[in-house]
Design an enzyme around this catalytic site. Sequence first.
Site, PDB file in Angstrom:
ATOM      1  N   HIS A  61     -37.819  63.230 -20.888  1.00  0.00           N
ATOM      2  CA  HIS A  61     -37.959  62.019 -21.689  1.00  0.00           C
ATOM      3  C   HIS A  61     -37.877  62.389 -23.163  1.00  0.00           C
ATOM      4  CE1 HIS A  61     -40.036  59.276 -18.511  1.00  0.00           C
ATOM      5  NE2 HIS A  61     -39.098  60.038 -17.965  1.00  0.00           N
ATOM      6  N   GLU A  63     -39.919  61.968 -25.740  1.00  0.00           N
ATOM      7  CA  GLU A  63     -41.098  62.610 -26.309  1.00  0.00           C
ATOM      8  C   GLU A  63     -41.210  64.060 -25.837  1.00  0.00           C
ATOM      9  OE1 GLU A  63     -42.003  58.172 -25.884  1.00  0.00           O
ATOM     10  OE2 GLU A  63     -40.950  59.706 -24.736  1.00  0.00           O
ATOM     11  N   SER A  86     -42.297  52.271 -26.672  1.00  0.00           N
ATOM     12  CA  SER A  86     -43.661  52.542 -26.216  1.00  0.00           C
ATOM     13  C   SER A  86     -43.644  53.628 -25.145  1.00  0.00           C
ATOM     14  CB  SER A  86     -44.277  51.260 -25.651  1.00  0.00           C
ATOM     15  OG  SER A  86     -45.576  51.494 -25.164  1.00  0.00           O
ATOM     16  N   CYS A  88     -44.102  55.845 -21.960  1.00  0.00           N
ATOM     17  CA  CYS A  88     -44.469  55.634 -20.558  1.00  0.00           C
ATOM     18  C   CYS A  88     -45.750  56.417 -20.262  1.00  0.00           C
ATOM     19  CB  CYS A  88     -43.321  56.094 -19.658  1.00  0.00           C
ATOM     20  SG  CYS A  88     -43.070  57.887 -19.665  1.00  0.00           S
ATOM     21  N   CYS A  91     -45.305  60.246 -20.739  1.00  0.00           N
ATOM     22  CA  CYS A  91     -45.318  60.683 -22.134  1.00  0.00           C
ATOM     23  C   CYS A  91     -46.662  60.415 -22.800  1.00  0.00           C
ATOM     24  CB  CYS A  91     -44.167  60.032 -22.890  1.00  0.00           C
ATOM     25  SG  CYS A  91     -42.561  60.597 -22.247  1.00  0.00           S
TER      26      CYS A  91
END
Length: 154
Positions: A61, A63, A86, A88, A91
């Site tokens: 992902h 992040e 935002s 998940c 993350c």
Amino acid sequence: MTEPHAVHPSADSMLAVAREQARLGLAEGGIPIGAALFHKDGTLLGAGRNRRVQDDDPSMHAETSAFRAAGRLRGYQDTIMVTTLSPCWYCSGLVRQFNIGQVVIGEATTFYGGHDWLAENGVGITLLNDAECISLMRDFIAARPDLWYEDIGE
């Protein structure tokens, strides 16, 4: 529901780095989510984008990519994770596990992740409701719903 906080003076410039990562990911055929990890003094430590498609790695992902790009640090309390979307639960867990002090979020309109939970656990949250981030994700979800739902585990 988390209300938007006062914008940190450099939140928009930090978000610009994450937005550029999101655009790069989209151009590569991936999911347009970008992130960057900064020191609280504004120093860029690492930037990345969702690379699930490009790397054939479901854990990559945005992040996670930015976090890995920053390399090993002694501590993360003085860092700011900036993300176009935002985070998940996966993350959000990364933010909590490593005690990242703040998260700046481009938008939570197209996906409302774990940022309320982060705030409840002492992480500073800044929600920008950035029009470009919202548009980027709306357009992507409309064009590639299959890939989007795969990414969020649905």
